[in-house]
Design a protein around this motif. Structure first.
Motif, PDB file in Angstrom:
ATOM      1  N   ILE A  44       0.822  -1.226   0.000  1.00  0.00           N
ATOM      2  CA  ILE A  44       0.000   0.000   0.000  1.00  0.00           C
ATOM      3  C   ILE A  44       0.852   1.270   0.000  1.00  0.00           C
ATOM      4  CG2 ILE A  44      -1.775   1.310   1.215  1.00  0.00           C
ATOM      5  CD1 ILE A  44      -2.947  -1.226   2.210  1.00  0.00           C
ATOM      6  N   PRO A  77       3.666   2.424  -1.217  1.00  0.00           N
ATOM      7  CA  PRO A  77       4.103   3.069  -2.464  1.00  0.00           C
ATOM      8  C   PRO A  77       2.970   3.776  -3.217  1.00  0.00           C
ATOM      9  CG  PRO A  77       4.964   0.839  -2.324  1.00  0.00           C
ATOM     10  CD  PRO A  77       4.000   0.988  -1.192  1.00  0.00           C
ATOM     11  N   ASN A  78       1.733   3.354  -2.963  1.00  0.00           N
ATOM     12  CA  ASN A  78       0.616   3.951  -3.687  1.00  0.00           C
ATOM     13  C   ASN A  78       0.187   5.307  -3.144  1.00  0.00           C
ATOM     14  OD1 ASN A  78      -0.327   2.186  -5.877  1.00  0.00           O
ATOM     15  ND2 ASN A  78      -0.277   0.705  -4.214  1.00  0.00           N
ATOM     16  N   ARG A 107       2.507   7.547  -2.248  1.00  0.00           N
ATOM     17  CA  ARG A 107       3.730   8.362  -2.207  1.00  0.00           C
ATOM     18  C   ARG A 107       3.487   9.782  -2.698  1.00  0.00           C
ATOM     19  NH1 ARG A 107       5.737   4.689  -6.837  1.00  0.00           N
ATOM     20  NH2 ARG A 107       4.448   5.605  -8.429  1.00  0.00           N
TER      21      ARG A 107
END
Lengths: 529, 272
Positions: free
Chosen positions: B188, B190-191, B193
């Motif tokens: 999750i 990285p989504n 960022r």
């Protein structure tokens, strides 16, 4: 349907002359999405525009309504509505154009969109939103407005108008929301209605009702309709004339019977052929060696307890009521029903995503799942190679090289290009994404795969390809599928046995062909249309 | 590199200006770590409040210290404080926001209300209390501001997690057998960022401004060490007689805050 001679006698309401729409590309240059197309719509005529995603059909509609994104560049000779040029492409003053648009939009021209949840404002009541076009374009008093609103809701075949006016969009079902959208579009009795895939987000039964409603309203009010859809069956039922688009150009155009019965262009023929129909092939041979049960589910009940905040009361909703079924090894078991019938909830319980259920589920195999929307079921922040490797990292002790070899093998098997591993999900098309999702589900070599509407979000031609892929993989690896769908044609094409559900209960269950040819229950007959 | 400054073939002006300003500020402070024209703390009694000249580009202050050297050194201190504060806030906020957003439930409700309570009190006031208890100094300042920056990051991260955890790829990860921690931080995080990056940019700017404010109130960096806020505070009595004392550190703060702000705007545009 109107016959040709009659249609010619009518006056032209909308005329689009060599319209082009282009978008700037990130790397410089432009991408043309609509390429010099011309067409016209006569008064009281229903024109269907068909084509796959990316064919430019939605952009055409948005250009007519003046709703193109800011970075779009629009050119051509003009868009004429009742003889007046709506869009002179820079030759007319911008302000004048805008004024004309404001005068016509919501009064003479109206539009309904695909997703009724996002096209209605979630924080305003239905009444407030329905009132807006009346406030903008009429000088009615409050009582008169109220009366017009109630009659518009009644016209859209919505009951309990008074209650509806004070309801919020999230309290309504998808079908009701779309009816509210229609009531809103129709409230000023427009002469042109543009509908952009208005039934795509709905289930089969609701879809048919909405299509009938639009046809009825069009004929009663002598209103012209431009109806955009990728679903050819819907267009055939609704339209007088159909236009097929591909890559921003019109491939073929003509009266609905001619297009469907004697298509001239190869692309149109391909599109017609791709539409899934007919029974599954080679059923007899597949029935052999199906003894062992992979899933046995007994008396499954699922109750959702909505906990909303510290101080609010809990709401309960029974989504699945006392459902029992079994799935044999190597078979494709279909579960069908309208949205909200509990089929997805049942699937979640089988997969283990939902642990709070009553009853017994025995599942003799590892479970993998393929979801409906490949745009949300694949992690958008990761590369395809990473996504495919992840299940292997978690479930096996393979080395990095072995994992990558397995990924390459799986890409080949799902007919994806070899370099796909290095790409991000965002760079792939819908069909390619669904292939990645299937590859990710199969990479650990499970025996059982749960498919939750795996082709519903895809174009017809892509749909056919993905179904073919699923069937081939099933044959080659002797997989067991549980296939959930609302699309009866797809279910007939792929499933060995089908279970029909309604309001959380099983209506009927049996061999696919038997059930399709001799449905026992009224509800099943209604679903089959 | 040129592609990074372009969007749809047009120059991304925000990003170019932001990048230049940040580079100017960074070069100043990085060079200041290793070399300054004069010793930033060395006093010259005969050179009090000297005007900018060739030997002292930005003039000297009331103790005859070279302003250029002090700005170079002080910018380093200020940026160090800003980065440390944002790091503490971001790490703490990510952990708190990830857990509350992902698991939800009563713990989430209670923690977020505490979060709201902390956010409702002006951060400078809370930092004052903290410094009052633990004493003043650079480390205490970093600790105090760092803790105060946790709630804003927690809120951003939590709202991202609340949206993302409902998406099918998370369900898919669970079916693959991924544990909660792995789902939270590998799948999750990285989504979210892009929202985290803009929170970092805003947080860094707030941290720099807070450091300046605290040091201005003599509660942060202690004399004779230089920091941008400290220099502003010391320049105040001589503002009309020797304005360069205030202008040099003031412009440094402006460059840095404006630069990071423009970079995050430019970044946001290219994400769309």
């Amino acid at each position: 349907m109107i016959d040709e001679t009659n249609a010619f006698a009518k006056t032209t309401l909308l005329r689009v002359e060599s319209l082009s729409v282009a978008f700037p590309k990130p790397a410089g240059g432009e991408k043309t999405v609509v390429n010099r197309i011309s067409f016209s719509v006569k008064e009281g005529e229903i024109l269907g525009i068909a084509g796959e995603s990316g064919s430019g059909k939605s952009m055409t509609a948005l250009a007519v309504m003046g709703l193109l994104p800011d970075n779009a560049r629009c050119s051509g000779e003009g868009i004429f509505f009742d003889g007046r040029n709506l869009c002179a492409f820079g030759t007319k003053a911008k302000k004048e154009e805008e004024k004309l648009r404001q005068e016509l939009s919501g009064k003479e021209m109206a539009m309904i969109f695909q997703e009724p949840l996002t096209s209605l404002n979630p924080v305003l009541t239905v009444g407030k939103q329905l009132e807006e076009p009346l406030l903008l374009h009429t000088k009615l008093t409050e009582e008169e407005r109220h009366k017009v609103m109630l009659s518009a809701l009644a016209q859209a075949e919505l009951k309990n108008g008074e209650q509806l006016l004070s309801a919020y969009p999230h309290q309504l079902s998808g079908g009701m929301r779309q009816r509210v959208m229609i009531a809103m579009a129709m409230i000023n009795k427009p002469r042109l209605l543009i509908a952009d895939e208005p039934t795509t987000a709905l289930d089969a039964v609701t879809e048919r009702e909405i299509v009938k409603l639009i046809r009825k309203l069009a004929k009663e009010n002598r209103m012209s309709v431009v109806f955009i859809s990728h679903d050819l069956a819907v267009l055939r039922e609704l339209c007088d004339r159909v236009m097929i688009m591909k890559d921003g150009q019109i491939v073929e155009e003509g009266p609905v019977e001619r297009i469907f019965e004697a298509p001239e262009r190869t692309y149109t023929k391909k599109l017609m052929k791709a539409a899934v129909k007919g029974p599954k092939e080679g059923t007899e041979e597949a029935t052999r060696s199906r003894e062992e049960n992979v899933i046995v589910a007994e008396n499954i009940c699922v109750t959702y307890k909505g906990t909303r905040g510290l101080f609010r009361k809990k709401e309960e909703k029974q989504a699945v009521k006392n459902v029992s079924f079994s799935v044999k090894r190597g078979e494709i078991f279909g579960i069908v029903g309208e949205s909200g019938c509990g089929k997805s909830t049942l699937l979640k319980a089988v997969s283990g995503l939902l642990s709070e259920y009553e009853g017994n589920i025995r599942c003799d195999s590892g479970v993998q799942m393929v979801f409906q929307d490949p745009y949300t079921s694949l992690n958008p922040a990761k590369k395809v190679g990473w996504i495919l490797e992840e299940p292997l990292r978690l479930k096996t002790t393979l080395s990095k090289e072995e994992r990558q070899a397995r990924v390459r093998e799986m890409l080949k098997e799902t007919e994806l290009p070899e370099d796909a591993a290095g790409r991000r999900v965002a760079e792939l098309s819908g069909g390619q994404r669904q292939r990645v999702a299937i590859a990710a589900a199969l990479i650990t070599k499970p025996e059982l795969v749960l498919l939750d509407e795996p082709v519903s979000a895809l174009d017809v031609t892509v749909q056919a390809q993905i179904l073919e892929l699923l069937l081939r993989l099933q044959r080659e690896h002797n997989l067991t599928y549980v296939f959930v769908s609302h699309d009866m044609a797809v279910v007939r094409k792929i499933c060995d046995r089908v279970m029909v559900m309604k309001d959380g209960c099983v209506v009927e269950c049996g061999e696919t062909e038997e059930l399709f040819l001799q449905p026992q229950q009224e509800y099943t007959k209604k679903l089959l249309g | 590199m040129a592609g990074w400054f372009k969007k749809d073939g047009k120059w991304n002006v925000n990003r170019i200006i932001g990048f230049s300003l940040v580079v100017i500020a960074l070069v100043f402070s990085l060079v200041g770590c290793f070399y300054t024209p004069y010793d930033p703390n060395a006093m010259h009694g005969d050179l009090k409040n000297a005007e900018p000249s060739l030997s002292h580009w930005f003039g000297t202050d009331n103790f005859g210290r070279d302003v250029l050297s002090r700005v170079m050194k002080g910018a380093g201190t200020t940026f160090l404080v800003g980065l440390s504060v944002v790091s503490i806030g971001a790490v703490g906020g990510c952990l708190l926001g990830a857990f509350t957003g992902y698991f939800g439930g009563k713990a989430d409700l209670i923690l977020m209300r505490v979060n709201d309570a902390v956010a409702a009190i002006p951060s400078i006031l809370l930092a004052l209390v903290f410094v009052g208890i633990f004493g003043s100094g650079t480390l205490q300042l970093i600790a105090a501001l760092g803790i105060l920056f946790v709630p804003s990051f927690a809120r951003v991260v939590r709202s991202g997690f609340v949206v993302q955890k409902e998406l099918d790829y998370v369900k898919n990860a669970r079916l693959m057998g991924a544990g909660h921690l792995r789902i939270m931080f590998v799948h999750i995080l990285p989504n979210i960022r892009s929202s985290l990056f803009s929170a970092l940019a805003i947080g860094f700017n707030n941290a720099v401004l807070s450091e300046a404010a605290m040091s201005y109130l003599s509660l942060g960096v202690q004399p004779p060490d230089a920091s941008l806020g400290r220099m502003l505070s010391e320049a105040q009595p001589y503002f009309f007689r020797a304005p360069w004392n205030a202008l040099a550190p003031g412009f440094m703060i402006l460059f840095c805050v404006l630069g990071v702000g423009l970079l995050s705007i430019g970044g946001g545009e290219s994400h769309d």
